[in-house]
Design a protein around this motif. Structure first.
Motif, mmCIF file in Angstrom:
data_model
loop_
_atom_site.group_PDB
_atom_site.id
_atom_site.type_symbol
_atom_site.label_atom_id
_atom_site.label_comp_id
_atom_site.label_asym_id
_atom_site.label_seq_id
_atom_site.Cartn_x
_atom_site.Cartn_y
_atom_site.Cartn_z
ATOM 1 N N GLU A 124 37.145 29.827 37.598
ATOM 2 C CA GLU A 124 35.905 30.468 37.150
ATOM 3 C C GLU A 124 34.873 29.412 36.771
ATOM 4 O O GLU A 124 33.674 29.598 36.976
ATOM 5 N N ARG A 139 27.591 32.531 35.924
ATOM 6 C CA ARG A 139 28.936 32.830 35.444
ATOM 7 C C ARG A 139 29.587 33.754 36.446
ATOM 8 O O ARG A 139 28.948 34.693 36.937
ATOM 9 N N HIS A 163 33.131 35.983 36.745
ATOM 10 C CA HIS A 163 34.382 36.384 36.124
ATOM 11 C C HIS A 163 35.110 37.300 37.086
ATOM 12 O O HIS A 163 34.500 38.166 37.701
ATOM 13 N N ARG A 196 44.217 32.002 37.686
ATOM 14 C CA ARG A 196 42.922 31.614 38.245
ATOM 15 C C ARG A 196 42.578 30.160 37.946
ATOM 16 O O ARG A 196 41.761 29.842 37.131
#
Lengths: 443, 178
Positions: free
Chosen positions: A101, A401, A403, A443
């Motif tokens: 991320e 960002r 997510h 992740r």
């Protein structure tokens, strides 16, 4: 607190299968009567080194994993055992954490696909799709119809390959070792088709914002028809090997039971939620792509046990084939990506003819395209549940960002509740039936 | 075809927004067709309690954003003061097939907010992830510990002032004279 706390003993004896507490309340427990073992490494070591342990206390803390053949990669379970019975457990994750991320914030929207496709490596096209849908939502572009249908075809084939992989690993975890080879064999057939279309067996980066990377190759219909003819008889063989077999049923039925209230409270989605009899499938309930134009059934279970979760996945392969068949008939002609020179590179021939096309090509691959400010969430029904991508853009060519709502990460939370008061041997069946992909969990 | 769907979706959003304003004590906004509720750290728990009572039966996602270096102009409704962090909680109502996102502005180096665990136990790992990555503390959380990073890790990687690290690669055949 130590494990021999009298209060702790009392509470955990009161808990468990015998009590009549509403499911949602049961999973909300915080104390030592909860199914979740909330112990840190330090606390664990402290208990281990405590010389004053009660000799009559037969509780043992046991580590299973991170490299255990049944944990599908690097899942580690901290188990509190009494004999062979699991009292409380804690899934410990993060061994495969690579900061994807954070990395996504450095990559342009065009490069983003190469990053997200590595999360859920058993169903990479779904993460690509969710990422592309979120980006397209921010860009406000609509992809051509053919691109939508190609995406749908590839995703359904990917659902098949992912569930076939589950059939293989589930079989192996439970002792049907030959199943491992069979499942892998069928999956390979699907991956061979993927290789033809995308160039790669896995980590395709095929679905991109604005459409797909390339049109379907010549003769793709014949390849898909070959798959549709090949797989159904193989699934019949699975039925003989597993579904109807008494040993298989004994091993799975009534093991790892969850009810709908608990599944909802634990934010579980996908086959885990559907196994409790709760019919919720984003393809039907919040149709994306062109799912409202095809016919299919949402498969639900009735007992919420490991057997239901197995049967749901097996039948979802059949439903996916039904969808693929309809896509074969309905595949529209047209463009496979949006012709927006700010988002997709121009066709190769245009580069030789037009200076502008060359500039656009250069710009897209060097600095990327700018995405309007805002935030967006897009979700798809992956083989493991709701896969969502939340994007925040600050108007530049890289996400501010990104997510990913990974269904595996959230479904891992159900494990302690499924395992409580069961045998450790059933724990293997439960881990397998939750089907977490650790690349996506961490992740 | 798509225009019709878009118009219908817009109607749905407007309707849902109107209902939400009445039901929850929060400012309702629209973001790319999704319903957003803006709550404060004090009213956050009340808002999700009201949503839970209203049939939002599942917490679907919970994450945060660090707006420290945001280049653009953030669109926040009047009355909402921008904070460094934003907590984003997504809820879903399966019966009405509605989704809402609750956004809460948080400030300070170690912001604190109430946990959603008692309403939605599925928030446990998601809140741990937000704590791990952003350092937002959820008060009264049953197990406020790191989930992805090692327990003894220092710093919160997804914060914007946390640099991207790199490890130099040593190639076997490369000469050392550089």
């Amino acid at each position: 607190m130590t494990l021999t706390d009298p209060e702790h003993l009392e509470q955990s004896e009161a808990g468990g299968l015998g009590d009549n507490i509403d499911g949602a309340e049961r999973v909300k427990r915080r104390g030592s009567d909860s199914a979740v073992l909330r112990l840190s490494e330090a606390e664990c070591a402290e208990i281990g080194n405590d010389p004053n342990t009660d000799a009559d206390d037969e509780r043992v803390l046991l580590n299973m994993g991170p490299s255990h053949p049944s944990t599908h990669g690097v899942l580690r379970l901290m188990l509190e055992m009494e004999g062979e019975t699991v009292l409380r457990s804690k899934p410990v994750v993060g061994y495969l954490h690579t900061g994807m991320e954070k990395q996504a914030e450095q990559l342009t929207y065009l490069q983003g696909g190469t990053n997200v496709t590595r999360m859920d490596y058993a169903s990479p096209l779904f993460t690509e799709l969710a990422f592309s849908l979120a980006t397209e939502k921010l860009l406000g572009i609509e992809v051509p119809e053919r691109a939508t249908w190609i995406r749908m075809l590839m995703c359904e084939l990917n659902r098949m390959s992912s569930h076939l992989l589950f059939m293989a690993t589930n079989g192996m975890d439970l002792g049907a070792v030959s199943m491992m080879i069979y499942g892998w064999r069928e999956r390979e057939e699907v991956l061979r088709f993927f290789e033809k279309v995308t160039g790669l067996r896995m980590n395709h980066n095929y679905i991109r914002p604005g459409g797909v990377a390339a049109d379907m190759p010549d003769g793709w219909e014949a390849d898909v028809e070959h798959l549709l003819a090949l797989i159904p008889p193989r699934l019949e063989e699975y039925d003989i090997l597993m579904t109807g077999q008494p040993i298989w049923r004994e091993r799975l039925q009534g093991v790892g039971v969850l009810n709908a209230d608990e599944a909802l409270a634990l934010s579980a989605t996908g086959p885990i939620l559907r196994s409790t009899g709760y019919a919720w499938d984003l393809r039907r309930d919040e149709p994306y792509l062109a799912y409202s134009a095809v016919d299919f059934d949402v498969i639900v279970g009735s007992y919420g046990d490991c057997y239901d979760r197995y049967a749901i996945r097996l039948n979802e392969i059949r439903e996916s084939m039904r969808i693929v068949e309809q896509i074969l008939d309905k595949m529209p002609a047209g463009d496979y990506r949006v012709q927006d020179k700010k988002v997709t590179p121009p066709p190769r021939v245009r580069i030789d003819q037009s200076m502008e096309a060359l500039i656009h090509h250069f710009k897209i691959f060097t600095e990327g395209y700018k995405v309007p400010e805002g935030e967006a969430y897009a979700c798809v029904e992956s083989p493991r549940g709701e896969l969502g991508v939340y994007l925040v853009s600050d108007g530049t060519s890289t996400p501010y960002r990104m997510h990913v709502r990974g269904p595996s990460f959230i479904n891992v939370q159900t494990m302690p509740h499924l395992m409580q008061n069961g045998l450790i041997a059933d724990g293997v069946a439960i881990i397998s039936s939750v089907d977490p992909i650790m690349g996506e969990v961490d992740r | 075809m798509s225009d019709e769907i878009a118009a219908e979706a817009a109607d749905d959003v407007a309707e849902a927004a109107a209902i939400a304003t009445l039901r929850y004590d929060a400012i309702v906004a629209d973001s790319n067709g999704d319903v957003i509720l803006h709550a404060t750290s004090d009213t956050y728990l009340d808002t999700i309690t009201a949503a839970h009572a209203d049939g939002f039966d599942q917490l679907i996602d919970l994450t945060a954003v660090d707006y420290l270096t945001y280049a653009g102009k953030r669109s926040l409704p009047e009355g909402i003061e921008a904070g460094r962090f934003e907590l984003v909680t997504a809820l879903i109502n399966h019966q009405r097939r509605e989704r809402i996102r609750i956004r809460v502005q948080l400030d300070g180096d170690e912001p604190t907010i109430a946990t959603a665990f008692d309403l939605y136990p599925g928030a446990e790992y998601l809140e741990r992830e937000v704590y791990d990555m952003f350092g937002i503390v959820f008060s009264d959380h049953p197990d406020m510990s790191r989930v992805l990073m090692p327990e003894n890790w220092v710093g919160h990687p997804l914060r914007k002032d946390y640099a991207v690290g790199s490890i130099p690669v040593q190639f076997k055949a490369a000469s050392n004279q550089r």
